[in-house]
Motif scaffolding. Structure first.
Motif, PDB file in Angstrom:
ATOM      1  N   THR A  61     -18.253 -18.831   9.195  1.00  0.00           N
ATOM      2  CA  THR A  61     -17.030 -18.195   8.692  1.00  0.00           C
ATOM      3  C   THR A  61     -17.013 -18.182   7.172  1.00  0.00           C
ATOM      4  OG1 THR A  61     -15.748 -18.801  10.655  1.00  0.00           O
ATOM      5  CG2 THR A  61     -14.518 -18.345   8.640  1.00  0.00           C
ATOM      6  N   LEU A  64     -19.219 -15.475   5.854  1.00  0.00           N
ATOM      7  CA  LEU A  64     -18.592 -14.152   5.917  1.00  0.00           C
ATOM      8  C   LEU A  64     -17.567 -13.966   4.801  1.00  0.00           C
ATOM      9  CD1 LEU A  64     -18.067 -13.763   9.765  1.00  0.00           C
ATOM     10  CD2 LEU A  64     -19.374 -12.199   8.324  1.00  0.00           C
ATOM     11  N   THR A  81     -15.663  -1.983  11.125  1.00  0.00           N
ATOM     12  CA  THR A  81     -16.264  -3.018  11.955  1.00  0.00           C
ATOM     13  C   THR A  81     -15.815  -2.832  13.400  1.00  0.00           C
ATOM     14  OG1 THR A  81     -16.703  -5.399  12.088  1.00  0.00           O
ATOM     15  CG2 THR A  81     -14.438  -4.738  11.614  1.00  0.00           C
ATOM     16  N   THR A  85     -15.205  -8.886  18.946  1.00  0.00           N
ATOM     17  CA  THR A  85     -15.958  -9.921  18.258  1.00  0.00           C
ATOM     18  C   THR A  85     -15.056 -11.115  18.016  1.00  0.00           C
ATOM     19  OG1 THR A  85     -17.245 -10.419  16.250  1.00  0.00           O
ATOM     20  CG2 THR A  85     -15.381  -8.918  16.001  1.00  0.00           C
ATOM     21  N   SER A  89     -15.098 -12.147  11.991  1.00  0.00           N
ATOM     22  CA  SER A  89     -15.765 -10.909  11.594  1.00  0.00           C
ATOM     23  C   SER A  89     -14.809  -9.921  10.952  1.00  0.00           C
ATOM     24  CB  SER A  89     -16.432 -10.247  12.808  1.00  0.00           C
ATOM     25  OG  SER A  89     -17.287 -11.149  13.466  1.00  0.00           O
ATOM     26  N   CYS A  92     -12.391 -12.127   7.602  1.00  0.00           N
ATOM     27  CA  CYS A  92     -13.045 -12.238   6.294  1.00  0.00           C
ATOM     28  C   CYS A  92     -12.726 -11.028   5.421  1.00  0.00           C
ATOM     29  CB  CYS A  92     -14.556 -12.388   6.457  1.00  0.00           C
ATOM     30  SG  CYS A  92     -15.407 -10.955   7.160  1.00  0.00           S
ATOM     31  N   LEU A 129     -19.416  -3.489   8.476  1.00  0.00           N
ATOM     32  CA  LEU A 129     -19.735  -4.848   8.898  1.00  0.00           C
ATOM     33  C   LEU A 129     -20.114  -4.827  10.380  1.00  0.00           C
ATOM     34  CD1 LEU A 129     -17.715  -8.011   7.850  1.00  0.00           C
ATOM     35  CD2 LEU A 129     -18.989  -7.886   9.995  1.00  0.00           C
ATOM     36  N   ILE A 131     -21.716  -6.302  13.821  1.00  0.00           N
ATOM     37  CA  ILE A 131     -21.901  -7.622  14.411  1.00  0.00           C
ATOM     38  C   ILE A 131     -22.994  -7.520  15.470  1.00  0.00           C
ATOM     39  CG2 ILE A 131     -20.793  -9.549  15.587  1.00  0.00           C
ATOM     40  CD1 ILE A 131     -18.438  -7.056  14.247  1.00  0.00           C
ATOM     41  N   ASP A 157     -23.153  -9.317  10.245  1.00  0.00           N
ATOM     42  CA  ASP A 157     -22.697 -10.541  10.883  1.00  0.00           C
ATOM     43  C   ASP A 157     -23.714 -10.899  11.962  1.00  0.00           C
ATOM     44  OD1 ASP A 157     -21.541 -12.568  12.305  1.00  0.00           O
ATOM     45  OD2 ASP A 157     -19.550 -11.655  12.414  1.00  0.00           O
ATOM     46  N   ALA A 159     -24.153 -14.003  12.987  1.00  0.00           N
ATOM     47  CA  ALA A 159     -23.781 -15.371  13.368  1.00  0.00           C
ATOM     48  C   ALA A 159     -24.396 -15.774  14.693  1.00  0.00           C
ATOM     49  CB  ALA A 159     -22.261 -15.502  13.419  1.00  0.00           C
ATOM     50  N   SER A 187     -24.578 -18.347  11.598  1.00  0.00           N
ATOM     51  CA  SER A 187     -23.798 -19.534  11.921  1.00  0.00           C
ATOM     52  C   SER A 187     -24.703 -20.542  12.612  1.00  0.00           C
ATOM     53  CB  SER A 187     -22.635 -19.175  12.855  1.00  0.00           C
ATOM     54  OG  SER A 187     -22.044 -20.351  13.390  1.00  0.00           O
TER      55      SER A 187
END
Length: 374
Positions: A61, A64, A81, A85, A89, A92, A129, A131, A157, A159, A187
């Motif tokens: 986190t 991000l 985005t 999610t 995500s 941020c 962004l 994911i 992202d 993560a 992450s």
């Protein structure tokens, strides 16, 4: 039999001597903040991913939030985005007073539908962004093409995507998740493919200026001690976590291979269950099964049945972000993103980790089939 959704104790038991030695080494050194193990781990991440720069932080986190700040995702600008999610995500973006602009997902991959991004781009848009969720990356060919044409920044992202690689339609070599856009984040939450014994995160980039800013932002914006170029954050990866993660990274490729093997056990056993749909992989890429999801009829009743039969499960994600209370101010309503809303009612994650046994997978699948026979 009991099958837990996740357990870290089996891995620890298998590699106890390595973990104990790594942790004890940090304790003996007394260097708990930004110790040598942190730098060594960052170097190992650069080597594994191919990124030119790797900057460790306290969590995914934080990674991000910091990267969003650096890339200018703030001050009422718009960033495109996915609504399907984890909160971070999109939070941020919102935390810097920017506006998350959601795009529906692809029902096969659960990632952002790249074909729907362009219609949301306007003069106020500054970034995308994407994911990379569960087992595969978003369509980075399409996303990078749109970003290039519209002068947009891309924050990946990743993560959940450590180990995933994308080649795309015109590539020669596979590129690791997080290294294709302007910046990427990982992450190291314990459940992740590369997970620590607590929180941890990483920012990667191939841009020297962005990397230098990230190094300053993680220590209150300081270029050197007590000299502050920016208003930054206090976000550093603990040395003990770096030591633990370095041990795990050495074994990661074998862990990824085992996850793939487990995913194939599930597919083989569930392929003939008409009430279950198994997501597919799209694009020229190398997936990593951080999570094994199915789409299941009567999902909530199935979850209750599995719990009664000692099978752990999880739901990623039961409510899309556009319907979360914290984003009411964005003005979205039910029905705006029908694919994400439909998937949120059917998706179910089954236990998957390198140490799970074939007998345990068989037990889970038998329980699923028995539920639908009722």
């Amino acid at each position: 039999m009991e099958v837990k959704f996740f357990t870290p104790t089996r891995e620890y038991s298998e590699k106890k001597d390595e973990f104990d030695k790594a942790i004890q080494s940090v304790i003996n050194s007394g260097s708990f903040i930004m110790g040598k193990e942190v730098t060594d781990f960052e170097d190992a991440i650069k080597k594994y991913t191919g990124a030119k720069y790797a900057i460790s932080v306290a969590s995914g986190t934080d990674a991000l939030v910091i990267a969003s700040d650096i890339l200018g995702f703030k001050d009422k600008k718009e960033v495109i985005t996915s609504p399907f999610t984890f909160l971070a995500s999109a939070s941020c973006i919102a935390m810097h007073n920017a506006k998350p602009v959601f795009v529906d997902i692809d029902e096969t991959t659960f990632n952002i539908d790249a074909n729907k991004i362009e219609e949301k781009i306007n003069p106020n848009t500054v970034g995308i962004l994407p994911i990379h969720l569960f087992c595969q990356m978003s369509d980075m060919d399409k996303i990078m093409d749109l970003a290039s044409k519209n002068n947009l920044r891309v924050l990946e992202d990743a993560a959940e995507a450590f180990g995933m690689r994308w080649k795309g339609s015109n590539g020669i070599v596979y590129k690791h998740s997080g290294t294709i856009g302007d910046m990427g984040i990982f992450s190291f939450f314990p459940t992740k493919t590369l997970g620590g014994y607590g929180d941890g995160g990483m920012i990667v980039t191939n841009d020297a200026k962005l990397a230098e800013m990230a190094k300053m932002f993680r220590v209150h914006g300081a270029s050197k001690k007590y000299h502050y170029d920016y208003l930054g954050y206090n976000s550093r990866l603990d040395t003990i976590q770096a030591a633990v993660l370095s041990v795990k990274l050495k074994h990661l490729d074998k862990s990824i291979e085992k996850r793939l093997k487990v995913s194939n056990w599930y597919k083989k056993r569930l392929i003939d269950c008409e009430y279950v749909k198994i997501p597919g992989i799209k694009g020229e890429q190398k997936p990593v099964y951080y999570v094994f999801n199915i789409l299941a009829e009567s999902r909530d009743k199935l979850v209750a049945y599995l719990k009664q039969n000692n099978v752990g499960t999880s739901i990623y994600y039961p409510i899309p972000l556009h319907l979360q209370k914290c984003f009411n101010h964005l003005g979205y309503k039910e029905g705006d993103f029908p694919v994400a809303e439909k998937v949120s009612k059917e998706i179910l994650a089954l236990p998957i980790y390198p140490e799970i046994t074939e007998d345990e997978v068989d037990f889970v699948c038998t329980a699923i089939k028995n539920f639908y026979k009722k």
